[in-house]
Scaffold this active site. Structure first.
Site, PDB file in Angstrom:
ATOM      1  N   GLY A  12     -15.424  11.610   4.822  1.00 27.40           N
ATOM      2  CA  GLY A  12     -14.164  12.177   4.333  1.00 27.40           C
ATOM      3  C   GLY A  12     -14.211  12.848   2.970  1.00 27.40           C
ATOM      4  O   GLY A  12     -15.134  13.597   2.641  1.00 27.40           O
ATOM      5  N   ILE A  13     -13.188  12.565   2.181  1.00 24.87           N
ATOM      6  CA  ILE A  13     -13.001  13.236   0.891  1.00 24.87           C
ATOM      7  C   ILE A  13     -14.147  12.886  -0.074  1.00 24.87           C
ATOM      8  O   ILE A  13     -14.638  13.737  -0.813  1.00 24.87           O
ATOM      9  CB  ILE A  13     -11.614  12.855   0.294  1.00 24.87           C
ATOM     10  CG1 ILE A  13     -10.493  13.329   1.229  1.00 24.87           C
ATOM     11  CG2 ILE A  13     -11.437  13.442  -1.104  1.00 24.87           C
ATOM     12  CD1 ILE A  13      -9.102  12.778   0.903  1.00 24.87           C
ATOM     13  N   SER A 138      -2.228   9.531  -3.563  1.00 27.31           N
ATOM     14  CA  SER A 138      -1.716  10.009  -2.265  1.00 27.31           C
ATOM     15  C   SER A 138      -0.324  10.585  -2.522  1.00 27.31           C
ATOM     16  O   SER A 138       0.331  10.211  -3.504  1.00 27.31           O
ATOM     17  CB  SER A 138      -1.612   8.812  -1.314  1.00 27.31           C
ATOM     18  OG  SER A 138      -0.793   9.120  -0.216  1.00 27.31           O
ATOM     19  N   TYR A 151       0.282   0.134   1.174  1.00 26.52           N
ATOM     20  CA  TYR A 151      -0.561   1.294   0.847  1.00 26.52           C
ATOM     21  C   TYR A 151       0.130   2.170  -0.205  1.00 26.52           C
ATOM     22  O   TYR A 151      -0.453   2.506  -1.236  1.00 26.52           O
ATOM     23  CB  TYR A 151      -0.860   2.104   2.109  1.00 26.52           C
ATOM     24  CG  TYR A 151      -1.665   3.352   1.832  1.00 26.52           C
ATOM     25  CD1 TYR A 151      -3.043   3.282   1.663  1.00 26.52           C
ATOM     26  CD2 TYR A 151      -1.048   4.600   1.706  1.00 26.52           C
ATOM     27  CE1 TYR A 151      -3.784   4.429   1.397  1.00 26.52           C
ATOM     28  CE2 TYR A 151      -1.777   5.745   1.434  1.00 26.52           C
ATOM     29  CZ  TYR A 151      -3.149   5.651   1.280  1.00 26.52           C
ATOM     30  OH  TYR A 151      -3.885   6.786   0.993  1.00 26.52           O
TER      31      TYR A 151
END
Ligand SMILES: NC(=O)c1ccc[n+]([C@@H]2O[C@H](COP(=O)([O-])OP(=O)(O)OC[C@H]3O[C@@H](n4cnc5c(N)ncnc54)[C@H](OP(=O)(O)O)[C@@H]3O)[C@@H](O)[C@H]2O)c1
Length: 256
Positions: A12-13, A138, A151
């Site tokens: 991923g990132i 996020s 989260y």
């Protein structure tokens, strides 16, 4: 040539960040759990870009993870110029149904380890008068997220911590940037069983684009950046609208 320590690089990132920093001719320290994936990544990046790549295989959710990284860094004689706190995962669903063990691990990885690694490497950066720290937050950091409550709360910590520290560090040569991605095409959604939700169907970015946006903001020493126009609009409206309006919209986005 900087020494860049990145957590969560095996997909991923984080993998996109590792590739980007290697392409820009920096030495890397990669931290993730999977030793086999780390070794493969190390060999590929070294042969493609002729940079030095060290690996630290460790589970950041385990107690003693930061001490292990500190010991390894000392043993290798590393002075970290750039720290990318990227490792993370998600546990979604109604709070009454989610696994507490996963949520406590999330608090450990997203909050405790991120804070401890910053505490570990920041003094050296200040002493040398140069450093860059990027914390991956996020878009969920800006709003409460029903069905993703823990989260989003951990990411709100990441954003608040980064913003406060950015101000404290003014004039030191060290900057802290919080990168806030929205839905991104990585293993993150499938691991959390949310790849079929509206959130991941409406607008999904590629990890390379998110890392590139983060890289530019980090190098410019920006306080925070939200990846992509759609996510910027989402954050903008989340600041304008009352929680009573934004919460049901977010909950709707978690529907399949
Ligand atoms: N993808 C999205 O839609 C999205 C949106 C907003 C924010 N983010 C944030 O972006 C960051 C990167 O996520 P991603 O989307 O790239 O997810 P990903 O593809 O699942 O990658 C996560 C990385 O973190 C590592 N990791 C996970 N738990 C770990 C642990 N306990 N100890 C050490 N390493 C661990 C994984 O490696 P190992 O499994 O080998 O340990 C992997 O390299 C996270 O902080 C996430 O919250 C993602």
């Amino acid at each position: 040539m900087d020494t860049v320590l990145i957590t969560g690089t095996t997909s991923g990132i984080g993998a996109a960040f590792a590739e980007k920093f290697a392409r820009e001719r920096n030495n890397l320290v990669l931290v993730s759990r999977s030793k086999a994936k780390l070794q493969r990544q190390q060999a590929e990046l070294q042969s493609c870009y002729q940079v030095s790549v060290e690996c630290i295989s460790c589970d950041l959710a385990e107690n003693g993870a930061t001490e292990l990284i500190a010991d390894k860094a000392r043993e290798l004689g590393l002075s970290v110029d750039v720290l990318i706190n990227n490792a993370g995962f998600n546990e979604t669903g109604y709070f009454t149904d989610t696994r507490l063990s996963e949520e406590l691990d999330m608090i450990q990885v997203h909050i405790k380890v991120l804070t401890a690694l910053t505490k570990l490497f920041l003094p050296g950066m200040i002493e040398r008068g140069y450093g860059r720290i990027l914390n991956v937050g996020s878009t969920g950091a800006y709003m409460p997220c029903p069905c993703d409550t823990v989260y989003a709360a951990t990411k709100a910590y990441v954003l608040s911590f980064s913003n406060g520290l950015y101000q404290e560090l003014k004039g030191t040569g060290v900057t802290v940037t919080c990168l806030c991605p929205g839905a991104t095409k990585t293993l993150f959604a499938s691991k959390a069983n949310i790849e079929n939700t509206l959130l991941f169907k409406l607008f999904v970015m590629q990890p390379e684009d998110v890392a590139s946006i983060g890289y530019k903001s980090l190098m410019k020493g920006r306080r925070s950046t939200t990846a992509g126009l759609y996510n910027k609009l989402l954050v903008f409206f989340s600041k304008l609208l009352p929680i009573s309006v934004i919460s049901p919209i977010v909950q709707w986005m978690f529907k399949e």
